[in-house]
Design a protein around this motif. Structure first.
Motif, mmCIF file in Angstrom:
data_model
loop_
_atom_site.group_PDB
_atom_site.id
_atom_site.type_symbol
_atom_site.label_atom_id
_atom_site.label_comp_id
_atom_site.label_asym_id
_atom_site.label_seq_id
_atom_site.Cartn_x
_atom_site.Cartn_y
_atom_site.Cartn_z
ATOM 1 N N ILE A 5 -12.190 -1.380 14.555
ATOM 2 C CA ILE A 5 -11.972 -2.109 14.020
ATOM 3 C C ILE A 5 -12.198 -2.773 13.068
ATOM 4 O O ILE A 5 -13.413 -2.606 12.328
ATOM 5 C CB ILE A 5 -12.170 -3.790 14.743
ATOM 6 C CG1 ILE A 5 -12.118 -2.857 16.280
ATOM 7 C CG2 ILE A 5 -11.915 -4.757 15.198
ATOM 8 C CD1 ILE A 5 -12.625 -4.321 17.858
ATOM 9 N N THR A 6 -10.919 -3.009 12.270
ATOM 10 C CA THR A 6 -10.953 -3.580 10.697
ATOM 11 C C THR A 6 -10.555 -4.710 10.710
ATOM 12 O O THR A 6 -10.616 -5.453 11.026
ATOM 13 C CB THR A 6 -10.011 -3.094 9.728
ATOM 14 O OG1 THR A 6 -8.752 -3.205 10.075
ATOM 15 C CG2 THR A 6 -10.377 -1.697 9.331
ATOM 16 N N VAL A 7 -11.968 -5.821 10.100
ATOM 17 C CA VAL A 7 -11.584 -6.985 9.778
ATOM 18 C C VAL A 7 -11.663 -7.055 8.215
ATOM 19 O O VAL A 7 -12.809 -6.882 6.810
ATOM 20 C CB VAL A 7 -12.962 -8.214 10.046
ATOM 21 C CG1 VAL A 7 -12.485 -9.432 9.563
ATOM 22 C CG2 VAL A 7 -12.748 -7.356 11.832
ATOM 23 N N ILE A 82 -5.077 7.302 11.051
ATOM 24 C CA ILE A 82 -6.121 6.950 9.610
ATOM 25 C C ILE A 82 -6.715 8.119 9.392
ATOM 26 O O ILE A 82 -7.221 9.088 9.957
ATOM 27 C CB ILE A 82 -7.266 5.897 11.039
ATOM 28 C CG1 ILE A 82 -8.239 6.778 12.107
ATOM 29 C CG2 ILE A 82 -6.777 4.696 11.474
ATOM 30 C CD1 ILE A 82 -8.874 5.796 12.429
ATOM 31 N N VAL A 83 -7.591 7.085 8.543
ATOM 32 C CA VAL A 83 -8.300 8.519 7.438
ATOM 33 C C VAL A 83 -9.556 7.880 7.886
ATOM 34 O O VAL A 83 -10.290 6.382 7.930
ATOM 35 C CB VAL A 83 -8.078 8.228 6.183
ATOM 36 C CG1 VAL A 83 -9.449 8.806 5.334
ATOM 37 C CG2 VAL A 83 -6.435 8.553 5.869
ATOM 38 N N MET A 84 -10.969 7.918 8.535
ATOM 39 C CA MET A 84 -12.366 7.643 8.593
ATOM 40 C C MET A 84 -12.612 8.818 7.689
ATOM 41 O O MET A 84 -13.091 10.065 7.757
ATOM 42 C CB MET A 84 -12.431 7.928 10.087
ATOM 43 C CG MET A 84 -13.923 7.189 9.836
ATOM 44 S SD MET A 84 -14.600 7.224 12.467
ATOM 45 C CE MET A 84 -12.913 5.900 12.627
ATOM 46 N N GLY A 151 -22.421 5.230 8.411
ATOM 47 C CA GLY A 151 -21.364 4.458 9.155
ATOM 48 C C GLY A 151 -20.097 4.586 9.287
ATOM 49 O O GLY A 151 -19.707 4.858 7.554
ATOM 50 N N ALA A 152 -18.957 4.907 9.380
ATOM 51 C CA ALA A 152 -17.997 5.239 9.739
ATOM 52 C C ALA A 152 -17.524 4.322 8.353
ATOM 53 O O ALA A 152 -17.036 2.628 9.115
ATOM 54 C CB ALA A 152 -16.745 5.410 10.326
ATOM 55 N N THR A 153 -16.188 4.279 8.275
ATOM 56 C CA THR A 153 -15.218 3.253 7.476
ATOM 57 C C THR A 153 -13.417 4.280 7.005
ATOM 58 O O THR A 153 -13.682 5.783 7.353
ATOM 59 C CB THR A 153 -15.806 2.916 6.063
ATOM 60 O OG1 THR A 153 -14.877 1.515 5.387
ATOM 61 C CG2 THR A 153 -15.305 4.296 4.644
ATOM 62 N N ALA A 154 -13.086 3.000 7.745
ATOM 63 C CA ALA A 154 -11.366 3.845 7.529
ATOM 64 C C ALA A 154 -10.050 3.286 7.150
ATOM 65 O O ALA A 154 -10.360 1.574 7.255
ATOM 66 C CB ALA A 154 -11.285 4.201 9.332
ATOM 67 N N PHE A 155 -9.438 3.651 6.934
ATOM 68 C CA PHE A 155 -7.788 2.267 7.611
ATOM 69 C C PHE A 155 -6.686 3.328 7.766
ATOM 70 O O PHE A 155 -6.789 4.604 8.092
ATOM 71 C CB PHE A 155 -7.931 2.149 5.801
ATOM 72 C CG PHE A 155 -7.557 3.290 4.985
ATOM 73 C CD1 PHE A 155 -6.359 4.067 3.915
ATOM 74 C CD2 PHE A 155 -9.125 2.948 3.614
ATOM 75 C CE1 PHE A 155 -6.400 5.017 3.572
ATOM 76 C CE2 PHE A 155 -8.658 4.050 2.716
ATOM 77 C CZ PHE A 155 -7.522 5.104 2.453
#
Length: 171
Positions: A5-7, A82-84, A151-155
């Motif tokens: 989930i992105t916020v 997604i790219v993570m 930790g993972a970051t993604a978009f």
């Protein structure tokens, strides 16, 4: 099931606490959280990886997050292409006679040596969380002295594949 989930939020004091508090109230276990500035001044993006069993709870959570005053946009991007990425720093016990062996192990992961001491090497590796886990598992027999992960970051990718293909990639 893991959900990503992105916020997107207004970058101001207390917003992280309010958002994570909402996750806590709904009894979501946060596996990973990253926060950083976006391309727009005064805005930040949070990426959460959470374990959830009930899809309705995720929908409820995204609706409640969207109601928060500092929240601009909420997306559950799990089912999208997604790219993570994640970063890990791994400090490994490494006597000189084992270094060439260890270097051959880390080479396929494109990890880099960022610090060296007499009997310890620190590696940096980036990639998806599964790649990081595999890297750590291969180094564990040598003796991990210290380990930290971002930790993972993604978009979401610009080009989306048909839904049936995406699900097989994420599993």
């Amino acid at each position: 099931m893991k959900r990503v989930i992105t916020v997107t939020v207004i970058n101001q004091s207390g917003v992280l606490n309010r958002v994570t508090g909402l996750l806590m109230k709904r009894q979501f276990n946060i596996e990973s959280i990253t926060v950083g500035h976006t391309e727009k001044a005064g805005m930040s993006k949070m990426t959460f990886v959470v374990n959830v069993e009930d899809e309705q709870k995720v929908e409820q959570l995204t609706k409640q997050l969207q109601k928060q005053i500092d929240v601009i946009k909420v997306n559950d991007i799990t089912d999208k292409a997604i790219v993570m990425r994640e970063l890990a720093l791994v400090k490994v016990i490494s006597p000189p006679h084992l270094r060439s062996e260890m270097n051959s192990i880390i080479e396929p992961f494109r990890a880099t040596v960022i610090d060296t001491a007499k009997n310890v090497i620190t590696y940096q590796v980036t990639g998806n969380p599964e790649k990081i886990e595999a890297f750590i598992d291969l180094l564990r027999p040598y003796g991990i002295k210290d380990l930290t992960r971002t930790g993972a970051t993604a978009f979401v990718r610009e080009t989306q594949k048909p839904q049936s293909t995406q699900l097989s990639i994420l599993q």
